[in-house]
Design a protein around this motif. Structure first.
Motif, PDB file in Angstrom:
ATOM      1  N   THR A 206      -1.555  19.942   0.621  1.00  0.00           N
ATOM      2  CA  THR A 206      -2.625  18.897   1.816  1.00  0.00           C
ATOM      3  C   THR A 206      -1.003  18.141   2.602  1.00  0.00           C
ATOM      4  N   LEU A 207      -1.036  18.198   4.156  1.00  0.00           N
ATOM      5  CA  LEU A 207      -0.580  17.219   4.879  1.00  0.00           C
ATOM      6  C   LEU A 207      -1.082  16.372   5.799  1.00  0.00           C
ATOM      7  N   GLY A 208      -0.313  14.855   5.641  1.00  0.00           N
ATOM      8  CA  GLY A 208      -1.151  14.438   6.707  1.00  0.00           C
ATOM      9  C   GLY A 208      -0.403  13.109   7.048  1.00  0.00           C
TER      10      GLY A 208
ATOM     11  N   SER B  25       2.272   4.808  -2.370  1.00  0.00           N
ATOM     12  CA  SER B  25       1.587   5.398  -3.382  1.00  0.00           C
ATOM     13  C   SER B  25       1.501   5.716  -4.829  1.00  0.00           C
ATOM     14  N   PRO B  26       0.308   5.809  -5.104  1.00  0.00           N
ATOM     15  CA  PRO B  26       1.112   6.152  -6.427  1.00  0.00           C
ATOM     16  C   PRO B  26       1.742   7.670  -7.311  1.00  0.00           C
ATOM     17  N   PRO B  27       1.871   8.560  -8.056  1.00  0.00           N
ATOM     18  CA  PRO B  27       2.244  10.282  -7.619  1.00  0.00           C
ATOM     19  C   PRO B  27       1.180  10.398  -7.729  1.00  0.00           C
ATOM     20  N   LEU B  28      -0.111  10.088  -8.646  1.00  0.00           N
ATOM     21  CA  LEU B  28      -1.356  11.426  -8.525  1.00  0.00           C
ATOM     22  C   LEU B  28      -2.648  10.681  -7.602  1.00  0.00           C
TER      23      LEU B  28
ATOM     24  N   ILE C  50       1.113  13.563  -5.086  1.00  0.00           N
ATOM     25  CA  ILE C  50       1.749  13.261  -4.231  1.00  0.00           C
ATOM     26  C   ILE C  50       3.132  13.636  -3.983  1.00  0.00           C
ATOM     27  N   VAL C  51       3.776  14.939  -3.038  1.00  0.00           N
ATOM     28  CA  VAL C  51       4.696  14.492  -3.060  1.00  0.00           C
ATOM     29  C   VAL C  51       6.243  13.882  -2.516  1.00  0.00           C
ATOM     30  N   GLU C  52       5.161  14.006  -1.369  1.00  0.00           N
ATOM     31  CA  GLU C  52       6.146  12.581  -0.534  1.00  0.00           C
ATOM     32  C   GLU C  52       5.088  11.642  -0.445  1.00  0.00           C
TER      33      GLU C  52
ATOM     34  N   VAL D 257      -0.280  18.209  -3.007  1.00  0.00           N
ATOM     35  CA  VAL D 257      -0.563  18.980  -3.528  1.00  0.00           C
ATOM     36  C   VAL D 257      -1.692  19.349  -5.190  1.00  0.00           C
ATOM     37  N   GLY D 258      -2.773  19.757  -4.990  1.00  0.00           N
ATOM     38  CA  GLY D 258      -3.269  19.345  -6.406  1.00  0.00           C
ATOM     39  C   GLY D 258      -4.759  20.711  -6.608  1.00  0.00           C
ATOM     40  N   ALA D 259      -5.635  20.733  -7.169  1.00  0.00           N
ATOM     41  CA  ALA D 259      -6.357  21.350  -8.160  1.00  0.00           C
ATOM     42  C   ALA D 259      -7.919  20.529  -7.597  1.00  0.00           C
ATOM     43  N   ARG D 260      -8.839  21.809  -7.528  1.00  0.00           N
ATOM     44  CA  ARG D 260     -10.081  21.303  -7.624  1.00  0.00           C
ATOM     45  C   ARG D 260     -10.912  21.874  -8.329  1.00  0.00           C
ATOM     46  N   LEU D 261     -11.637  20.619  -9.092  1.00  0.00           N
ATOM     47  CA  LEU D 261     -13.123  22.006  -9.622  1.00  0.00           C
ATOM     48  C   LEU D 261     -14.404  21.141  -8.797  1.00  0.00           C
TER      49      LEU D 261
END
Length: 327
Positions: A240-242, A312-315, A289-291, A264-268
């Protein structure tokens, strides 16, 4: 299968089904994703397959059964006589000459020659695919070319490329100060058990202040999502980019700020089909959250660092519910 039997009888002109018939026709109806698939097979008394065919449709079940009835009737009408005609007792066996006809008295006509000719017993049907019968637009019967021997004459609907469009509601945490809510729009393609989509998302923070400062926060993100799908469950990876925009009410202390967000992440999730085209889904996702985003107070002195208001938190996390249309 009374409807199928009635369709075959209507096309053939009579009911060809008998309990003691020397041949057997079996029909199997299955659902594969959004398609209905019919498989047909004709077997003799020894169980050998003499004809097999099949086709699929995304229409109603009655349309598929009507097509199956047309295919069976077309096959039966094109078959030779199953029981050969036996010679009459007055006719000699085939290959044995009979006695010469008696000579009629002079002046009287002799008996006419027999109108019956010995018939050959029909051989077994070749185990090849016959032309497939499908209903035409005006109610007539149209045929499709047969496939090569040993191949199934229907396409696997799970292997078809389909386009998908989705719309849903999303609740996010960690992307903005406090909990955010908004909508997600998705466009993508699906082939077999795999899908690839591009999603656009807009979120508005439900928190109206940060550390006592009145503030409105809006986030806009775009994500690329690749998924592996099962019957009801699916798992995805996403990038994701925003951008996050902060709009303070007090412009003397803070300007309007826009910050870039990368993750970047994962979804279920789970999806349930409502019809051949529509389905509903729900999912949960986690984002690394990378940046992230930093929010600081604006100050006049360059030597004095501004106090940190929010980071922003890391997750991050998100929950979503939506509906998807397939084409």
């Amino acid at each position: 299968m009374s409807f199928l039997r009635a369709e075959v009888a209507r096309v053939a002109g009579e009911d060809p089904f008998r309990i003691d018939a020397p041949i057997l026709i079996s029909v199997m109806l299955e659902r594969h994703e959004a398609e209905l698939v019919a498989s047909l097979a004709l077997r003799d008394s020894q169980g050998a397959t003499r004809w097999a065919d099949g086709f699929s449709t995304s229409s109603a079940c009655e349309v598929l059964v009507a097509g199956v009835g047309l295919a069976i009737a077309a096959r039966l009408l094109g078959m030779p006589e199953r029981v050969p005609q036996e010679p009459s007792p007055s006719e000699p066996p085939q290959g044995v000459p009979g006695p010469p006809p008696a000579e009629a008295p002079q002046g009287l006509p002799g008996p006419p020659p027999s109108a019956h000719a010995p018939q050959d017993r029909p051989g077994p049907l070749p185990p090849t695919h016959a032309p497939r019968a499908v209903p035409g637009p005006s109610g007539s019967v149209a045929t499709e070319p047969s496939t090569s021997s040993g191949e199934q004459a229907m396409a696997d609907p799970s292997r078809q490329l389909r386009f998908e469009a989705g719309l849903g509601a999303t609740v996010g945490l960690g992307i903005t100060p406090g909990v955010a809510a908004g909508t997600t729009l998705a466009l993508g393609v699906r082939w077999s058990d795999w899908s690839l989509a591009v999603e656009g998302r807009g979120l508005v923070s439900l928190s109206t202040e940060v550390e006592g400062m009145p503030l409105e926060t809006v986030a806009f993100t775009a994500a690329t999502v690749g998924c592996l799908r099962g019957r009801h469950l699916f798992g995805c990876g996403l990038a994701t980019l925003g951008a996050v925009q902060f709009v303070p009410e007090d412009s003397l202390n803070m300007r309007v700020r826009r910050k870039t967000l990368v993750g970047v992440g994962a979804r279920l999730g789970s999806a349930w089909r409502l019809s051949d085209r529509w389905s509903v889904h729900g999912h949960a996702e986690a984002i690394w959250i990378v940046e992230g985003v930093l929010l600081r107070r604006q100050v006049d002195h360059a030597a004095t660092s501004a106090p940190l208001y929010w980071k922003s938190p890391p997750l991050g996390a998100a929950l979503g519910l939506g509906v998807t249309a397939s084409y």
